[in-house]
Design an enzyme around this catalytic site. Structure first.
Site, PDB file in Angstrom:
ATOM      1  N   CYS A  85       0.842  -1.188   0.000  1.00  0.00           N
ATOM      2  CA  CYS A  85       0.000   0.000   0.000  1.00  0.00           C
ATOM      3  C   CYS A  85       0.879   1.239   0.000  1.00  0.00           C
ATOM      4  O   CYS A  85       1.790   1.369   0.814  1.00  0.00           O
ATOM      5  CB  CYS A  85      -0.895  -0.025   1.237  1.00  0.00           C
ATOM      6  SG  CYS A  85      -1.936   1.414   1.408  1.00  0.00           S
ATOM      7  N   CYS A  86       0.594   2.144  -0.943  1.00  0.00           N
ATOM      8  CA  CYS A  86       1.302   3.427  -0.970  1.00  0.00           C
ATOM      9  C   CYS A  86       0.273   4.517  -1.218  1.00  0.00           C
ATOM     10  O   CYS A  86      -0.929   4.257  -1.191  1.00  0.00           O
ATOM     11  CB  CYS A  86       2.409   3.421  -2.015  1.00  0.00           C
ATOM     12  SG  CYS A  86       1.845   3.309  -3.712  1.00  0.00           S
ATOM     13  N   ALA A  87       0.722   5.702  -1.480  1.00  0.00           N
ATOM     14  CA  ALA A  87      -0.211   6.815  -1.632  1.00  0.00           C
ATOM     15  C   ALA A  87      -1.176   6.593  -2.793  1.00  0.00           C
ATOM     16  O   ALA A  87      -2.371   6.793  -2.656  1.00  0.00           O
ATOM     17  CB  ALA A  87       0.554   8.121  -1.800  1.00  0.00           C
ATOM     18  N   GLY A  90      -0.592   3.723  -5.235  1.00  0.00           N
ATOM     19  CA  GLY A  90      -0.449   2.395  -5.815  1.00  0.00           C
ATOM     20  C   GLY A  90       0.579   2.351  -6.927  1.00  0.00           C
ATOM     21  O   GLY A  90       0.885   1.296  -7.468  1.00  0.00           O
ATOM     22  N   ALA A  96      -3.831   3.805  -0.848  1.00  0.00           N
ATOM     23  CA  ALA A  96      -4.413   3.695   0.496  1.00  0.00           C
ATOM     24  C   ALA A  96      -5.939   3.693   0.469  1.00  0.00           C
ATOM     25  O   ALA A  96      -6.574   3.059   1.297  1.00  0.00           O
ATOM     26  CB  ALA A  96      -3.906   4.835   1.374  1.00  0.00           C
TER      27      ALA A  96
END
Length: 102
Positions: free
Chosen positions: A7-9, A11, A39
């Site tokens: 999970c990142c800001a 994707g 997220a």
């Protein structure tokens, strides 16, 4: 089959890390499905993952993500491993957490 969601800001920034993790899993003979989401997509994907790994840019959202994915381990990706895009090390981290939680 091990299912690992990063999970990142948005994707996008973890896509290279995902590819390196997939390569490492293949080299080790580990059957794994590894993908990245933003997220805001965690809740929709929570029922299809075994573990969620958070990129440094979304560490602040751990509690929210844990509430959206009850029963799924959530952990931070080591900042050094993330920066170096060390797929082998991040895969090892995920496997160790999953083993510990069995």
């Amino acid at each position: 089959m091990i299912r690992i969601m990063l999970c990142c800001a948005s994707g996008m920034s973890t896509s290279l890390l995902v590819e390196k993790m997939k390569k490492s899993a293949l080299e080790q003979g580990i059957e794994a499905e590894i993908w990245a989401v933003g997220a805001n997509e965690v809740k929709a994907n929570a029922n299809r993952t075994d573990i969620i790994l958070l990129g440094p840019q979304v560490r602040y959202a751990q509690r929210k993500i844990e509430s959206e994915a009850p029963g799924v381990p959530v952990a931070h990706i080591d900042m050094k491993d993330y920066g170096m895009m060390n797929g082998q090390s991040v895969l090892k981290q995920a496997l160790a957490i999953l083993e510990k939680n069995q």
